[in-house]
Motif scaffolding. Structure first.
Motif, PDB file in Angstrom:
ATOM      1  N   SER A 117       0.822  -1.217   0.000  1.00  0.00           N
ATOM      2  CA  SER A 117       0.000   0.000   0.000  1.00  0.00           C
ATOM      3  C   SER A 117       0.854   1.264   0.000  1.00  0.00           C
ATOM      4  O   SER A 117       0.428   2.310  -0.496  1.00  0.00           O
ATOM      5  CB  SER A 117      -0.944  -0.001   1.207  1.00  0.00           C
ATOM      6  N   LEU A 118       2.073   1.197   0.529  1.00  0.00           N
ATOM      7  CA  LEU A 118       2.968   2.352   0.512  1.00  0.00           C
ATOM      8  C   LEU A 118       3.309   2.778  -0.916  1.00  0.00           C
ATOM      9  O   LEU A 118       3.505   3.958  -1.192  1.00  0.00           O
ATOM     10  CB  LEU A 118       4.253   2.027   1.286  1.00  0.00           C
ATOM     11  N   ALA A 119       3.352   1.785  -1.812  1.00  0.00           N
ATOM     12  CA  ALA A 119       3.746   2.074  -3.195  1.00  0.00           C
ATOM     13  C   ALA A 119       2.563   2.458  -4.076  1.00  0.00           C
ATOM     14  O   ALA A 119       2.730   3.227  -5.036  1.00  0.00           O
ATOM     15  CB  ALA A 119       4.464   0.861  -3.790  1.00  0.00           C
ATOM     16  N   VAL A 120       1.372   1.945  -3.758  1.00  0.00           N
ATOM     17  CA  VAL A 120       0.246   2.121  -4.692  1.00  0.00           C
ATOM     18  C   VAL A 120      -0.802   3.115  -4.200  1.00  0.00           C
ATOM     19  O   VAL A 120      -1.767   3.395  -4.921  1.00  0.00           O
ATOM     20  CB  VAL A 120      -0.434   0.760  -4.969  1.00  0.00           C
ATOM     21  N   ALA A 121      -0.639   3.657  -2.991  1.00  0.00           N
ATOM     22  CA  ALA A 121      -1.677   4.512  -2.416  1.00  0.00           C
ATOM     23  C   ALA A 121      -1.951   5.752  -3.265  1.00  0.00           C
ATOM     24  O   ALA A 121      -3.107   6.106  -3.510  1.00  0.00           O
ATOM     25  CB  ALA A 121      -1.291   4.920  -0.998  1.00  0.00           C
ATOM     26  N   ARG A 122      -0.902   6.409  -3.741  1.00  0.00           N
ATOM     27  CA  ARG A 122      -1.089   7.674  -4.465  1.00  0.00           C
ATOM     28  C   ARG A 122      -1.860   7.496  -5.782  1.00  0.00           C
ATOM     29  O   ARG A 122      -2.873   8.177  -6.005  1.00  0.00           O
ATOM     30  CB  ARG A 122       0.270   8.340  -4.713  1.00  0.00           C
ATOM     31  N   PRO A 123      -1.437   6.596  -6.683  1.00  0.00           N
ATOM     32  CA  PRO A 123      -2.182   6.475  -7.952  1.00  0.00           C
ATOM     33  C   PRO A 123      -3.604   5.941  -7.767  1.00  0.00           C
ATOM     34  O   PRO A 123      -4.524   6.388  -8.457  1.00  0.00           O
ATOM     35  CB  PRO A 123      -1.324   5.502  -8.774  1.00  0.00           C
ATOM     36  N   ILE A 124      -3.796   5.017  -6.842  1.00  0.00           N
ATOM     37  CA  ILE A 124      -5.142   4.463  -6.626  1.00  0.00           C
ATOM     38  C   ILE A 124      -6.063   5.516  -6.015  1.00  0.00           C
ATOM     39  O   ILE A 124      -7.240   5.626  -6.385  1.00  0.00           O
ATOM     40  CB  ILE A 124      -5.075   3.216  -5.730  1.00  0.00           C
ATOM     41  N   SER A 125      -5.531   6.331  -5.101  1.00  0.00           N
ATOM     42  CA  SER A 125      -6.333   7.383  -4.483  1.00  0.00           C
ATOM     43  C   SER A 125      -6.791   8.400  -5.524  1.00  0.00           C
ATOM     44  O   SER A 125      -7.949   8.839  -5.526  1.00  0.00           O
ATOM     45  CB  SER A 125      -5.530   8.092  -3.389  1.00  0.00           C
ATOM     46  N   SER A 126      -5.903   8.779  -6.427  1.00  0.00           N
ATOM     47  CA  SER A 126      -6.254   9.740  -7.470  1.00  0.00           C
ATOM     48  C   SER A 126      -7.331   9.186  -8.386  1.00  0.00           C
ATOM     49  O   SER A 126      -8.257   9.899  -8.791  1.00  0.00           O
ATOM     50  CB  SER A 126      -5.007  10.102  -8.272  1.00  0.00           C
ATOM     51  N   MET A 127      -7.245   7.895  -8.698  1.00  0.00           N
ATOM     52  CA  MET A 127      -8.228   7.264  -9.576  1.00  0.00           C
ATOM     53  C   MET A 127      -9.575   7.090  -8.874  1.00  0.00           C
ATOM     54  O   MET A 127     -10.635   7.251  -9.475  1.00  0.00           O
ATOM     55  CB  MET A 127      -7.704   5.903 -10.038  1.00  0.00           C
ATOM     56  N   LEU A 128      -9.521   6.797  -7.586  1.00  0.00           N
ATOM     57  CA  LEU A 128     -10.739   6.467  -6.843  1.00  0.00           C
ATOM     58  C   LEU A 128     -11.478   7.699  -6.341  1.00  0.00           C
ATOM     59  O   LEU A 128     -12.711   7.785  -6.447  1.00  0.00           O
ATOM     60  CB  LEU A 128     -10.360   5.573  -5.648  1.00  0.00           C
ATOM     61  N   LEU A 129     -10.739   8.665  -5.791  1.00  0.00           N
ATOM     62  CA  LEU A 129     -11.354   9.813  -5.134  1.00  0.00           C
ATOM     63  C   LEU A 129     -11.070  11.144  -5.812  1.00  0.00           C
ATOM     64  O   LEU A 129     -11.627  12.169  -5.414  1.00  0.00           O
ATOM     65  CB  LEU A 129     -10.875   9.877  -3.670  1.00  0.00           C
ATOM     66  N   GLY A 130     -10.190  11.132  -6.789  1.00  0.00           N
ATOM     67  CA  GLY A 130      -9.852  12.374  -7.469  1.00  0.00           C
ATOM     68  C   GLY A 130      -8.597  13.008  -6.889  1.00  0.00           C
ATOM     69  O   GLY A 130      -8.153  12.659  -5.780  1.00  0.00           O
ATOM     70  N   PRO A 131      -8.005  13.948  -7.582  1.00  0.00           N
ATOM     71  CA  PRO A 131      -6.732  14.543  -7.154  1.00  0.00           C
ATOM     72  C   PRO A 131      -6.859  15.468  -5.943  1.00  0.00           C
ATOM     73  O   PRO A 131      -5.841  15.801  -5.320  1.00  0.00           O
ATOM     74  CB  PRO A 131      -6.283  15.330  -8.393  1.00  0.00           C
ATOM     75  N   ASN A 132      -8.067  15.889  -5.596  1.00  0.00           N
ATOM     76  CA  ASN A 132      -8.243  16.836  -4.492  1.00  0.00           C
ATOM     77  C   ASN A 132      -8.268  16.174  -3.118  1.00  0.00           C
ATOM     78  O   ASN A 132      -8.214  16.863  -2.102  1.00  0.00           O
ATOM     79  CB  ASN A 132      -9.539  17.632  -4.690  1.00  0.00           C
ATOM     80  N   VAL A 133      -8.375  14.854  -3.076  1.00  0.00           N
ATOM     81  CA  VAL A 133      -8.386  14.125  -1.799  1.00  0.00           C
ATOM     82  C   VAL A 133      -6.988  13.595  -1.534  1.00  0.00           C
ATOM     83  O   VAL A 133      -6.425  12.870  -2.373  1.00  0.00           O
ATOM     84  CB  VAL A 133      -9.402  12.970  -1.835  1.00  0.00           C
ATOM     85  N   PRO A 134      -6.368  13.917  -0.389  1.00  0.00           N
ATOM     86  CA  PRO A 134      -4.994  13.478  -0.101  1.00  0.00           C
ATOM     87  C   PRO A 134      -4.863  11.952  -0.121  1.00  0.00           C
ATOM     88  O   PRO A 134      -5.729  11.233   0.389  1.00  0.00           O
ATOM     89  CB  PRO A 134      -4.725  14.030   1.310  1.00  0.00           C
TER      90      PRO A 134
END
Length: 358
Positions: A117-134
Motif C-alpha cells: 500500500s505504501l507504493a500504490v496509495a497515491r495512484p489508486i487514491s487519485s483514480m478512486l477519489l480524485g486529485p483533491n483528496v490526499p
C-alpha cells in the motif's frame, strides 16, 4: 402405547430445544456486545454530523467499501474455513495446528498488504477519489484494514471456542477505544476526517498486538501446509458469493459518486447506517454464533429439524425488527443527526426491510 409415543416425541424434541436454547444464548451475548458497541457509536452520530461534512462521510464510505472489497479476495475465505476446520478436527492438537497455521498465513499476507500500500496509495487514491483528496487517507485506511484483517483471525478463533462473552468484551472495548481517540482527534485537535482514520489505525494496532499475543499463548507457533491448502480450497469459492453480496449491498455508493457527488454518498451513508442496524443488532450476532455452531449441529442425525426451526425463529424476529425500525425512522433521524443530514431519512425503511429479506 400412548405413553411410549409421548416419550419418543419428548426425546425427539429435547435436542432441538437444547440447540435452540444454545443458539439464543450465544446470539444474545454476541448481540449484547454488538448492541453495546453500536449503541456507543450511534450516540456519537450527533457528534460526527456536527464536525464532519457530508463530503467527509462520502470519502469515508468509498474508502471503507474499497478496502472491504479488496479484503474479500485477500482473506480467501480463511476465517470461515478455520471455523469448519476447527469443528472437523478430531484432537486438540489438530485444532491448535489449524488455528496457528491460519494465523501465520494471515499475519504474512496482512504485513505484505501494508508494504504494498505504501507504493500504490497515491495512484489508486487519485483514480478512486480524485486529485483533491490526499492520498494519505487511502494509505491510513489500507493500514487499518490490514491490522483489522490480522486481528480478525484471533477473533474468529474465539468464536470457534464458543467464548461469546470474550468476543463481546473485545468488540465493546475496541469500540470504546476508537471513540475516545475520535473525540480527542476531532474535537480537541480539530483533525476532522484525518482524525477518524488515525483513530482507526491506532485502535486496530492495539487490538492486533493484544489478540495475536493471546492466541499464540494458547496455540503456539506451528504451520501445516496441507491444512492451509485445505482451508484455502474450502474458503476460495466463498470469495465469489461474498463479492456478489458486496455488489448487491454496496455498489450503489460508486454509482452515486459517479453520477452525483461525494456529498450525496455521505447523506446516503448516514441513512444506510440506521437501516444497517438490523445487520448489527440481529444478523451479525446470529451469524457469529451460527457460523461456528452449524458445523457441530450438522453432525447430528436430526440436524434438518434443528436447522428448520432455527430458520423460522430467526426469520420472524428479523421481519418484526425491520418493520419496527421502518416505522420509527423519521423520529430516529430527527433526534440523532444534524439538520444537514436530514435528507437521509427516506433511505432507512428500504434498507432495513431489504436486509431482513436478504
Amino acid at each position: 402405547e400412548d405413553s411410549i409415543l409421548i416419550a419418543q416425541v419428548v426425546q425427539e424434541q429435547s435436542p432441538i430445544h437444547k440447540e435452540l436454547q444454545t443458539a439464543v444464548r450465544h446470539s444474545l451475548v454476541y448481540g449484547l456486545g454488538s448492541a453495546a458497541a453500536k449503541a456507543i457509536g450511534f450516540l456519537m452520530v450527533p457528534f460526527y454530523t456536527h464536525y464532519l461534512l457530508p463530503a467527509d462521510y462520502g470519502v469515508l464510505e468509498i474508502l471503507d467499501l474499497t478496502v472491504s472489497l479488496f479484503g474479500m479476495f485477500l482473506n480467501m475465505g480463511i476465517t470461515t474455513a478455520l471455523l469448519q476446520a476447527h469443528a472437523a478436527a478430531k484432537t486438540t492438537g489438530e485444532k491448535k495446528t489449524a488455528a496457528s497455521t491460519a494465523l501465520v498465513a494471515v499475519i504474512a499476507t496482512g504485513l505484505m498488504t501494508i508494504f504494498i500500500s505504501l507504493a500504490v496509495a497515491r495512484p489508486i487514491s487519485s483514480m478512486l477519489l480524485g486529485p483533491n483528496v490526499p492520498s494519505r487517507y487511502l494509505l491510513l485506511s489500507l493500514s487499518a484494514f490490514a491490522l483489522n484483517y490480522i486481528s480478525n483471525l484471533p477473533g474468529t478463533y474465539v468464536r470457534a471456542l464458543e467464548k461469546s462473552g470474550w468476543f463481546a468484551m473485545l468488540e465493546v472495548s475496541g469500540m470504546i477505544l476508537a471513540l475516545t481517540l475520535n473525540i480527542w482527534f476531532i474535537a480537541v485537535l480539530k483533525l476532522g476526517l484525518l482524525g477518524v482514520l488515525l483513530s482507526s489505525v491506532l485502535t486496530a494496532a492495539v487490538q492486533a498486538v493484544v489478540l495475536i499475543g493471546w492466541m499464540l499463548s494458547r496455540v503456539g507457533i506451528s504451520f501445516c501446509r496441507s491444512q492451509l491448502g485445505q482451508m484455502i480450497s474450502y474458503g476460495m469459492p466463498l470469495i465469489l458469493s461474498n463479492a456478489a453480496l458486496f455488489t448487491l449491498n454496496f455498489s450503489d455508493r460508486y454509482f452515486l459518486q459517479h453520477f452525483r457527488s461525494l456529498s450525496v454518498v455521505g447523506l446516503y451513508a448516514v441513512g444506510y447506517k440506521f437501516g444497517f442496524m438490523i445487520n448489527y443488532l440481529l444478523v451479525l450476532p446470529f451469524s457469529s454464533m451460527w457460523q461456528a455452531r452449524m458445523y457441530i449441529v450438522h453432525q447430528r442425525q436430526d440436524h434438518p429439524k434443528i436447522f428448520g426451526q432455527i430458520f423460522v425463529f430467526y426469520s420472524v424476529l428479523l421481519i418484526f425488527a425491520a418493520l419496527a425500525l421502518a416505522m420509527f425512522s423519521r423520529e430516529l433521524v430527527r433526534l440523532t443527526v444534524d439538520r444537514k443530514f436530514s435528507a437521509a431519512e427516506p433511505v432507512i425503511p428500504i434498507v432495513a426491510v431489504a436486509y431482513a429479506f436478504c
